[in-house]
Structure formats: structure tokens, C-alpha cells
Scaffold this motif. Structure first.
Motif, PDB file in Angstrom:
ATOM      1  N   LEU A  61      -3.121  -7.058   7.237  1.00  0.00           N
ATOM      2  CA  LEU A  61      -2.593  -7.658   6.015  1.00  0.00           C
ATOM      3  C   LEU A  61      -1.973  -6.614   5.100  1.00  0.00           C
ATOM      4  O   LEU A  61      -1.086  -6.915   4.314  1.00  0.00           O
ATOM      5  CB  LEU A  61      -3.722  -8.398   5.269  1.00  0.00           C
ATOM      6  N   GLY A  62      -2.452  -5.384   5.215  1.00  0.00           N
ATOM      7  CA  GLY A  62      -1.952  -4.322   4.354  1.00  0.00           C
ATOM      8  C   GLY A  62      -0.473  -4.035   4.515  1.00  0.00           C
ATOM      9  O   GLY A  62       0.180  -3.572   3.584  1.00  0.00           O
ATOM     10  N   ASP A  63       0.058  -4.294   5.718  1.00  0.00           N
ATOM     11  CA  ASP A  63       1.492  -4.069   5.930  1.00  0.00           C
ATOM     12  C   ASP A  63       2.320  -4.898   4.952  1.00  0.00           C
ATOM     13  O   ASP A  63       3.428  -4.507   4.571  1.00  0.00           O
ATOM     14  CB  ASP A  63       1.883  -4.423   7.364  1.00  0.00           C
ATOM     15  N   ASP A  64       1.806  -6.065   4.578  1.00  0.00           N
ATOM     16  CA  ASP A  64       2.462  -6.891   3.552  1.00  0.00           C
ATOM     17  C   ASP A  64       2.011  -6.476   2.149  1.00  0.00           C
ATOM     18  O   ASP A  64       2.826  -6.198   1.271  1.00  0.00           O
ATOM     19  CB  ASP A  64       2.105  -8.375   3.747  1.00  0.00           C
ATOM     20  N   ALA A  65       0.705  -6.446   1.973  1.00  0.00           N
ATOM     21  CA  ALA A  65       0.135  -6.331   0.625  1.00  0.00           C
ATOM     22  C   ALA A  65       0.434  -5.004  -0.050  1.00  0.00           C
ATOM     23  O   ALA A  65       0.678  -4.961  -1.258  1.00  0.00           O
ATOM     24  CB  ALA A  65      -1.374  -6.564   0.688  1.00  0.00           C
ATOM     25  N   PHE A  66       0.418  -3.902   0.704  1.00  0.00           N
ATOM     26  CA  PHE A  66       0.577  -2.595   0.077  1.00  0.00           C
ATOM     27  C   PHE A  66       2.035  -2.274  -0.260  1.00  0.00           C
ATOM     28  O   PHE A  66       2.309  -1.447  -1.125  1.00  0.00           O
ATOM     29  CB  PHE A  66      -0.013  -1.494   0.973  1.00  0.00           C
ATOM     30  N   GLN A  87       2.511   4.419   1.150  1.00  0.00           N
ATOM     31  CA  GLN A  87       2.177   3.841  -0.151  1.00  0.00           C
ATOM     32  C   GLN A  87       1.043   4.601  -0.836  1.00  0.00           C
ATOM     33  O   GLN A  87       0.516   4.164  -1.858  1.00  0.00           O
ATOM     34  CB  GLN A  87       1.789   2.363   0.009  1.00  0.00           C
ATOM     35  N   ASP A  88       0.634   5.730  -0.253  1.00  0.00           N
ATOM     36  CA  ASP A  88      -0.359   6.583  -0.908  1.00  0.00           C
ATOM     37  C   ASP A  88       0.352   7.503  -1.894  1.00  0.00           C
ATOM     38  O   ASP A  88       1.504   7.890  -1.680  1.00  0.00           O
ATOM     39  CB  ASP A  88      -1.129   7.407   0.119  1.00  0.00           C
ATOM     40  N   ASN A 146      -7.637   4.068  -3.930  1.00  0.00           N
ATOM     41  CA  ASN A 146      -6.576   3.371  -3.200  1.00  0.00           C
ATOM     42  C   ASN A 146      -5.926   4.296  -2.174  1.00  0.00           C
ATOM     43  O   ASN A 146      -4.727   4.574  -2.210  1.00  0.00           O
ATOM     44  CB  ASN A 146      -5.524   2.829  -4.167  1.00  0.00           C
ATOM     45  N   LEU A 147      -6.754   4.764  -1.255  1.00  0.00           N
ATOM     46  CA  LEU A 147      -6.298   5.581  -0.133  1.00  0.00           C
ATOM     47  C   LEU A 147      -6.891   4.969   1.126  1.00  0.00           C
ATOM     48  O   LEU A 147      -8.108   4.894   1.270  1.00  0.00           O
ATOM     49  CB  LEU A 147      -6.793   7.031  -0.264  1.00  0.00           C
ATOM     50  N   GLY A 148      -6.041   4.503   2.011  1.00  0.00           N
ATOM     51  CA  GLY A 148      -6.500   3.916   3.261  1.00  0.00           C
ATOM     52  C   GLY A 148      -5.499   4.180   4.359  1.00  0.00           C
ATOM     53  O   GLY A 148      -4.376   4.625   4.105  1.00  0.00           O
ATOM     54  N   THR A 149      -5.897   3.901   5.570  1.00  0.00           N
ATOM     55  CA  THR A 149      -5.071   4.272   6.718  1.00  0.00           C
ATOM     56  C   THR A 149      -3.725   3.537   6.755  1.00  0.00           C
ATOM     57  O   THR A 149      -2.685   4.153   6.979  1.00  0.00           O
ATOM     58  CB  THR A 149      -5.843   3.993   8.022  1.00  0.00           C
ATOM     59  N   ILE A 150      -3.739   2.237   6.532  1.00  0.00           N
ATOM     60  CA  ILE A 150      -2.486   1.461   6.547  1.00  0.00           C
ATOM     61  C   ILE A 150      -1.625   1.853   5.348  1.00  0.00           C
ATOM     62  O   ILE A 150      -0.402   1.986   5.454  1.00  0.00           O
ATOM     63  CB  ILE A 150      -2.765  -0.057   6.518  1.00  0.00           C
ATOM     64  N   ARG A 151      -2.276   2.047   4.208  1.00  0.00           N
ATOM     65  CA  ARG A 151      -1.541   2.436   3.002  1.00  0.00           C
ATOM     66  C   ARG A 151      -0.801   3.764   3.230  1.00  0.00           C
ATOM     67  O   ARG A 151       0.346   3.944   2.806  1.00  0.00           O
ATOM     68  CB  ARG A 151      -2.507   2.557   1.817  1.00  0.00           C
ATOM     69  N   ASP A 184      -4.767  -6.453  -3.591  1.00  0.00           N
ATOM     70  CA  ASP A 184      -3.408  -6.057  -3.990  1.00  0.00           C
ATOM     71  C   ASP A 184      -2.413  -7.216  -3.965  1.00  0.00           C
ATOM     72  O   ASP A 184      -1.394  -7.178  -4.665  1.00  0.00           O
ATOM     73  CB  ASP A 184      -2.886  -4.948  -3.069  1.00  0.00           C
ATOM     74  N   ALA A 185      -2.665  -8.210  -3.150  1.00  0.00           N
ATOM     75  CA  ALA A 185      -1.694  -9.302  -2.951  1.00  0.00           C
ATOM     76  C   ALA A 185      -1.675 -10.254  -4.139  1.00  0.00           C
ATOM     77  O   ALA A 185      -2.722 -10.693  -4.617  1.00  0.00           O
ATOM     78  CB  ALA A 185      -2.030 -10.074  -1.677  1.00  0.00           C
ATOM     79  N   ASP A 186      -0.467 -10.585  -4.603  1.00  0.00           N
ATOM     80  CA  ASP A 186      -0.349 -11.480  -5.762  1.00  0.00           C
ATOM     81  C   ASP A 186      -0.671 -12.932  -5.409  1.00  0.00           C
ATOM     82  O   ASP A 186      -0.879 -13.757  -6.302  1.00  0.00           O
ATOM     83  CB  ASP A 186       1.045 -11.365  -6.410  1.00  0.00           C
ATOM     84  N   ASN A 187      -0.710 -13.249  -4.106  1.00  0.00           N
ATOM     85  CA  ASN A 187      -1.040 -14.617  -3.694  1.00  0.00           C
ATOM     86  C   ASN A 187      -2.412 -14.690  -3.010  1.00  0.00           C
ATOM     87  O   ASN A 187      -2.677 -15.597  -2.224  1.00  0.00           O
ATOM     88  CB  ASN A 187       0.047 -15.196  -2.785  1.00  0.00           C
ATOM     89  N   GLY A 188      -3.266 -13.708  -3.323  1.00  0.00           N
ATOM     90  CA  GLY A 188      -4.603 -13.695  -2.742  1.00  0.00           C
ATOM     91  C   GLY A 188      -5.387 -14.965  -3.045  1.00  0.00           C
ATOM     92  O   GLY A 188      -6.078 -15.509  -2.173  1.00  0.00           O
TER      93      GLY A 188
END
Length: 280
Positions: A29-34, A158-159, A148-153, A76-80
Motif C-alpha cells: 500500500l505504501g507505493d500509493d500512500a507514501f 520518500q525518506d 517515518n522511515l521505512g523500506t518502501i518509503r 498517510d493515505a487521505d482516504n484511509g
């Protein structure tokens, strides 16, 4: 997305559990959300379908209590909230939890019976969108923070340098004055790194060994990490930034080694449910 179904075991006034079924669906989901701060329609529908499948399996296994948590990407997602509402129609009530609650649930999976009150621990959980760090001293939680540091981010660029700096400052400040801090790492990547290093569960992995393993993995292309080293495609890319986060924290906090007990958020949720159902 993970579903863990557990069997509860009661023996001599002690409540434990065994893992019955664990399913993992890599939706990313992070590919979209971040990047877009929004869950796309395609992934929105994938979430709903996955939740419908999870609900059906829970019914077949006759699950009598559950807890569903969403973390960094949904934060992070505005439509969560819309995703949560759609999943509720499928019979799954999802809670979007903040980083502090996430950290609390994660260490709840390990610390109940493992902690030595005479030791100091730095608990590190690296996910796709965030890293949770908790310091334990004298058997108590001394400090905890989510970054806010993660692998996908990181893979999605986006880091932010200031977030890295903030994390390093926090670790340095909170660990100063302590000697012999024991590192505990959770998340799929540290579990895989531990297995690649041939370390048994709960056996410490030194900083030098983790660094050597990182250098070895990083010397291969993504394609070769999949085809030659046998890593899953959804692990082969994220394992590199995960290693960088763990190595950074270990270096700044002067951790000589780290153990991977191979537990995570799902295990913490089960422990939370046990506490909720058996408090009396």
C-alpha cells in the motif's frame, strides 16, 4: 497484509498460544500512500477482497475474537477512513493505529516473559513506512518513538535527510549513559537476515556480521538476489534499505549485536487479545 490465527492454550494458570495459520498478502500500500498520499482504486479493491477472504477464513476456523490494525501506509493515505468503512461492510473492523500504539503492541509480543530487568534493551521494528524504536531499562519502558522511515518509503525516495538525522539524534540521546545495550529487531527483513546469517532464533547477530551480510546482498543486482540467492521478489528489494536502517541505529546506539525473535505486530495483537480476554 497478514492474518494470524492462533490456538489459545491454558495450562497451570498460564495462558499461551500456538500459531495455527499465518497468511501474508504483499499488497504494498505504501507505493500509493507514501507518494500520492492516497490508496488507488485498484489497491482499494484488493484490500476489500483480501478482508473478505480473511473474514471467510476466520468464520471457517471459528475465530471468537480478533483485532485488525492498519499502520503507516493507512496513516498517510487521505482516504484511509474510506478503506476502513468499506472493509467494515465485509465484517472486518480495522483500527488505524498511531506509531506509539504500534510500538506498544509489537513489544508486547516479546517482552512479557523475555525481559531481564537487569539489562537495557533497544527494540527496533522496521516496517514499510515507519520504524518504531523503544528503549527498556530496569524492566520498564524508558522511551519510545516512531519515525517515518521505512523500506518502501526509502525505495520510493520518500525518506527525508532530516528524518534520518532526527532518528540518529534521538537514538544517541536516549542511549547515552547506558553500557551493553541489547538490540532486539522485529519485522520480516531482520527475520530473513537472521536466517541468511544462519543465526538461530534469539541468537545474537553482531554488527560486523550484519554489515558483511548487507555488503554481500548489495553486491548482487535485484534480479540476481531473486534468481541466484532465492529471495522472494517482495523481499529482495526491501531487505537492502531495512539493513541500512538497522545498521544506522546499531552504530549510533553502540549496539554490538541484535537478536531477531521472529515476532511482530501480528504476534503482539494475539498477546493483546489474550490480555483482553483473560485479565481476570
Amino acid at each position: 497484509m497478514r492474518l494470524l490465527i492462533a490456538d489459545i492454550l491454558e495450562k497451570s494458570n498460564t495462558i499461551t498460544y500456538s500459531k495455527n495459520t499465518l497468511l501474508r498478502v504483499p499488497l504494498r500500500l505504501g507505493d500509493d500512500a507514501f507518494i500520492e498520499k492516497h490508496i488507488s482504486e485498484g489497491k482499494f479493491q484488493d484490500i476489500v477482497k483480501t478482508m473478505q477472504a480473511f473474514r471467510s477464513l476466520m468464520d471457517v476456523y471459528k475465530v471468537n475474537d480478533y483485532m485488525a490494525c492498519a499502520t503507516s501506509a493507512m496513516r498517510d493515505a487521505d482516504n484511509g477512513a474510506e478503506v476502513v468503512a468499506a472493509c467494515k461492510k465485509s465484517g472486518i473492523d480495522i483500527q488505524i493505529i498511531d506509531g506509539g500504539i504500534e510500538a506498544e503492541i509489537i513489544y508486547n509480543s516479546y517482552f512479557n516473559d523475555k525481559i531481564d530487568k537487569n539489562k537495557v534493551y533497544l527494540y527496533i521494528d522496521v516496517g514499510g513506512g515507519s520504524t518504531e524504536i523503544s528503549l527498556f531499562a530496569n524492566g520498564n519502558l524508558a522511551a519510545s518513538k516512531s519515525f517515518n522511515l521505512g523500506t518502501i518509503r526509502i525505495l520510493d525516495n520518500q525518506d527525508k535527510p532530516e528524518t534520518w538525522d532526527e532518528m540518529k539524534r534521538w537514538v544517541k540521546e536516549k542511549t547515552k549513559g547506558y553500557k551493553n545495550i541489547y538490540g532486539i529487531g522485529t519485522g520480516g527483513n531482520i527475520n530473513r537476515l537472521s536466517k541468511l546469517a544462519n543465526e538461530k532464533e534469539d541468537k545474537p547477530m553482531t554488527y560486523a556480521k550484519l554489515k558483511a551480510l548487507y555488503d554481500y546482498l548489495n553486491s548482487y543486482s535485484l534480479k540476481d538476489r531473486i534468481h541466484e540467492l532465492g529471495l522472494r521478489s517482495d523481499r529482495a528489494d526491501v531487505i537492502i534499505p531495512a539493513s541500512e536502517i538497522f545498521l544506522t541505529i546499531m552504530k549510533v546506539g553502540h549496539l554490538k549485536n541484535i537478536v531477531a525473535p521472529r515476532v511482530g505486530l501480528v504476534d503482539g495483537i494475539i498477546q493483546t487479545l489474550i490480555d483482553r480476554n483473560f485479565q481476570k
